[in-house]
Design an enzyme around this catalytic site. Structure first.
Site, PDB file in Angstrom:
ATOM      1  N   ALA A  19       0.820  -1.217   0.000  1.00  0.00           N
ATOM      2  CA  ALA A  19       0.000   0.000   0.000  1.00  0.00           C
ATOM      3  C   ALA A  19       0.853   1.266   0.000  1.00  0.00           C
ATOM      4  O   ALA A  19       0.315   2.366  -0.032  1.00  0.00           O
ATOM      5  CB  ALA A  19      -0.956  -0.012   1.198  1.00  0.00           C
ATOM      6  N   LEU A  21       2.754   2.705   2.346  1.00  0.00           N
ATOM      7  CA  LEU A  21       2.382   3.555   3.490  1.00  0.00           C
ATOM      8  C   LEU A  21       3.558   4.243   4.174  1.00  0.00           C
ATOM      9  O   LEU A  21       3.344   5.125   5.005  1.00  0.00           O
ATOM     10  CB  LEU A  21       1.644   2.699   4.534  1.00  0.00           C
ATOM     11  CG  LEU A  21       0.338   2.062   4.057  1.00  0.00           C
ATOM     12  CD1 LEU A  21      -0.220   1.139   5.145  1.00  0.00           C
ATOM     13  CD2 LEU A  21      -0.690   3.132   3.693  1.00  0.00           C
ATOM     14  N   GLY A  24       9.592   7.635   3.078  1.00  0.00           N
ATOM     15  CA  GLY A  24      11.017   7.531   3.401  1.00  0.00           C
ATOM     16  C   GLY A  24      11.553   6.121   3.228  1.00  0.00           C
ATOM     17  O   GLY A  24      12.764   5.919   3.253  1.00  0.00           O
ATOM     18  N   GLU A 162      11.493   2.859  17.443  1.00  0.00           N
ATOM     19  CA  GLU A 162      11.315   1.833  16.404  1.00  0.00           C
ATOM     20  C   GLU A 162      12.004   0.531  16.797  1.00  0.00           C
ATOM     21  O   GLU A 162      12.217  -0.354  15.976  1.00  0.00           O
ATOM     22  CB  GLU A 162      11.806   2.358  15.055  1.00  0.00           C
ATOM     23  CG  GLU A 162      11.107   3.649  14.624  1.00  0.00           C
ATOM     24  CD  GLU A 162       9.877   3.454  13.720  1.00  0.00           C
ATOM     25  OE1 GLU A 162       9.857   2.499  12.946  1.00  0.00           O
ATOM     26  OE2 GLU A 162       8.941   4.287  13.805  1.00  0.00           O
ATOM     27  N   HIS A 230      15.705   3.232   8.973  1.00  0.00           N
ATOM     28  CA  HIS A 230      16.179   2.676  10.249  1.00  0.00           C
ATOM     29  C   HIS A 230      17.689   2.487  10.127  1.00  0.00           C
ATOM     30  O   HIS A 230      18.190   2.199   9.033  1.00  0.00           O
ATOM     31  CB  HIS A 230      15.563   1.297  10.545  1.00  0.00           C
ATOM     32  CG  HIS A 230      14.096   1.314  10.827  1.00  0.00           C
ATOM     33  ND1 HIS A 230      13.215   0.421  10.260  1.00  0.00           N
ATOM     34  CD2 HIS A 230      13.363   2.111  11.633  1.00  0.00           C
ATOM     35  CE1 HIS A 230      11.991   0.664  10.709  1.00  0.00           C
ATOM     36  NE2 HIS A 230      12.054   1.683  11.547  1.00  0.00           N
ATOM     37  N   CYS A 347      15.350  -7.236   9.152  1.00  0.00           N
ATOM     38  CA  CYS A 347      14.077  -6.645   9.613  1.00  0.00           C
ATOM     39  C   CYS A 347      13.133  -7.717  10.129  1.00  0.00           C
ATOM     40  O   CYS A 347      12.283  -7.454  10.975  1.00  0.00           O
ATOM     41  CB  CYS A 347      13.360  -5.944   8.462  1.00  0.00           C
ATOM     42  SG  CYS A 347      14.259  -4.593   7.734  1.00  0.00           S
TER      43      CYS A 347
HETATM   44  O1  SUG Z   1       8.328   0.309   8.759  1.00  0.00           O
HETATM   45  N1  SUG Z   1       7.567  -1.293   5.745  1.00  0.00           N
HETATM   46  C1  SUG Z   1       8.282  -1.287   6.988  1.00  0.00           C
HETATM   47  C2  SUG Z   1       9.607  -1.955   6.838  1.00  0.00           C
HETATM   48  C3  SUG Z   1      10.284  -2.146   8.137  1.00  0.00           C
HETATM   49  C4  SUG Z   1      11.662  -2.662   7.998  1.00  0.00           C
HETATM   50  N2  SUG Z   1      12.240  -2.844   9.280  1.00  0.00           N
HETATM   51  C5  SUG Z   1      13.528  -2.622   9.578  1.00  0.00           C
HETATM   52  N3  SUG Z   1      14.323  -1.891   8.824  1.00  0.00           N
HETATM   53  N4  SUG Z   1      13.955  -3.075  10.714  1.00  0.00           N
HETATM   54  C6  SUG Z   1       8.448   0.127   7.539  1.00  0.00           C
HETATM   55  O2  SUG Z   1       8.690   1.036   6.743  1.00  0.00           O
HETATM   56  C7  SUG Z   1       5.620  -0.941   4.363  1.00  0.00           C
HETATM   57  C8  SUG Z   1       4.162  -1.282   4.473  1.00  0.00           C
HETATM   58  C9  SUG Z   1       3.287  -0.611   3.489  1.00  0.00           C
HETATM   59  O3  SUG Z   1       3.651   0.390   2.919  1.00  0.00           O
HETATM   60  O4  SUG Z   1       2.160  -1.131   3.355  1.00  0.00           O
HETATM   61  C10 SUG Z   1       6.272  -0.939   5.719  1.00  0.00           C
HETATM   62  O5  SUG Z   1       5.654  -0.671   6.711  1.00  0.00           O
END
Ligand code: SUG
Length: 416
Positions: A19, A21, A24, A162, A230, A347
């Site tokens: 999606a 969401l 960055g 986070e 992150h 992740c």
């Molecule tokens: O928070 N992606 C996650 C990815 C997290 C990765 N985690 C680490 N680097 N530890 C985030 O950005 C995308 C979901 C969306 O767009 O539907 C998302 O939430």
């Protein structure tokens, strides 16, 4: 007590979708509107867990959270007039990235000798901010043994936290006392700085860490602007080793010296910009790797397949293992479905140093359980989700039933 590192991977939920969401997170925003493949995604995750177990390492997991989240839809009064991102938030499978589930300080580091876990509040993004109460419910069950674990509430807003994605631990061995390093971002750039310094400092206090064994480091604003939302997109640590990009921190030299002052045995494996640019490191997710201590005492780096597809990255890794540095093996894994949302091998896992015997066994994986989970996933996880299916009753029924099949299999009715 046999303290060992256990990786708790997030099972990719049946509502996994694209999606877009996360502002960055360049992978996530560039895949916005793509069709997702939840069944393949979950099986890729389990294959990674199996591959790590085959190395002789203990493996745990956390379950997908209930989606769509009815409470979120109600509280935002989501209807057909609402912004589609609000609807999509309630469907997000983002809890799969358990590196953001919590920050963990193991027994040897804490004042009361218990392993402390603080769920991350993830307040920067709506689809992630809904996670922590349900995540805590799982942590409370998995780590219910209060003689050995303390599970806190999340740090209150508005300080963004986070979790382990911005936390590194240095030690001579996982069971030895560690130095904990917290990396935060300075707000004001074009993308959100998701980890706030005050949240990191609160977690360190909550966990009862020795201030002399904590280091707080600022992330390079240019890294955030290049898509390192992150710190674990540009650095990973294990035992005495920091594997990092030259431009990861606001002051790279100062950061290494600050860690070395608290942990003199530090060994830095730094990739220079001239060998792999920050952009290439972020595209390939070279640093979003699992740096693992193998039973034979050597270290292996579990990288996404994308690293093999980048000539510069792969050449650098080949030269690294041909040298005599601490990282002796590189293991590429296919987690492409997660990668397209900005989630690499690192992740997908939360590291907990603990005695496996003190963890609720229902959250621990073995070959038989992995096989049974794969059967449930093959039978119940949607093969694909197109953007127009988000929000439909048919898909809501399918993903709800899929998750119930998993909680039934795992005998976790309290999460059903
Ligand atoms: O928070 N992606 C996650 C990815 C997290 C990765 N985690 C680490 N680097 N530890 C985030 O950005 C995308 C979901 C969306 O767009 O539907 C998302 O939430």
């Amino acid at each position: 007590m046999t303290l060992t590192e256990i990786n708790f991977d997030g099972i990719v939920g049946p509502s996994h979708n694209y999606a877009g969401l996360s502002l960055g997170n360049l992978a996530a925003t560039s895949h916005k509107g793509d069709t997702s493949y939840p069944r393949a995604a979950a099986l890729q995750g389990l294959a990674k867990m199996r591959s790590n177990m085959a190395l002789g390492l203990p493996q745990g997991f956390l379950l997908p959270l209930p989606r769509p989240n009815p409470a979120l839809l109600d509280r935002l009064a989501v209807d057909e007039t609402a912004n589609p991102a609000l609807l999509a938030s309630a469907w997000s499978a983002s809890s799969m990235w358990t590196a953001n589930a919590a920050t963990v300080s193991p027994t040897p580091d804490t004042a009361d000798g218990r392993c402390h876990l603080t769920p991350a509040n993830l307040v920067t993004m709506l689809h992630r901010a809904q996670e922590w109460p349900e995540t805590k419910r799982q942590l409370d069950i998995a780590f219910a043994d209060t003689a050995h674990f303390a599970v806190h509430d999340a740090v209150p807003p508005s300080y963004g936290d986070e979790g382990a994605a911005n936390h590194m631990r240095f030690c001579e061995g996982h069971a030895a006392a560690g130095v904990e390093v917290f990396v935060y971002g300075r707000p004001g750039g074009k993308f959100p700085a998701r980890q706030h310094e005050q949240a990191s400092r609160a977690v360190a206090r909550l966990h009862g860490l020795d201030p002399d064994r904590c280091v707080f480091i600022e992330q390079n604003g240019e890294a955030i602007e290049a898509g390192a939302f992150h710190n674990d997109v540009v650095s990973v640590a294990n035992e005495r080793v920091l594997f990092t990009h030259e431009r990861a921190f606001a002051d790279g030299h100062g950061a290494h010296e600050a860690i070395r002052a608290a942990f003199p045995a530090l060994e830095v494996v730094e990739v220079p910009e001239s060998a792999v640019s920050m952009e290439e490191a972020i595209r390939s997710y070279l640093f979003n790797a699992q740096l693992l201590s193998l039973p034979d005492g050597t270290m292996a780096l579990v990288v996404p397949l994308e690293c093999r597809e980048s000539a510069r990255v792969w050449d650098w890794l080949q030269a690294m293992v041909a040298g005599n540095g601490p990282i002796r093996r590189v293991i590429p894994v296919d987690v492409r479905q997660s990668m397209a949302n900005g989630g690499g091998p690192a992740c997908l896992r939360l590291r907990v140093v603990a005695d496996p015997a003190t963890v609720d066994p229902r959250f621990m994986l073995d070959e038989a359980k992995a096989g049974a989970m794969e059967d449930v996933i093959a039978r119940h996880w949607p093969e694909s989700i197109g953007p127009s299916e988000i929000g439909t009753d048919a898909l809501a029924d399918a993903v709800t039933r899929a998750r119930s099949a998993l909680t039934d299999l795992l005998e976790l009715p309290e999460l059903g």
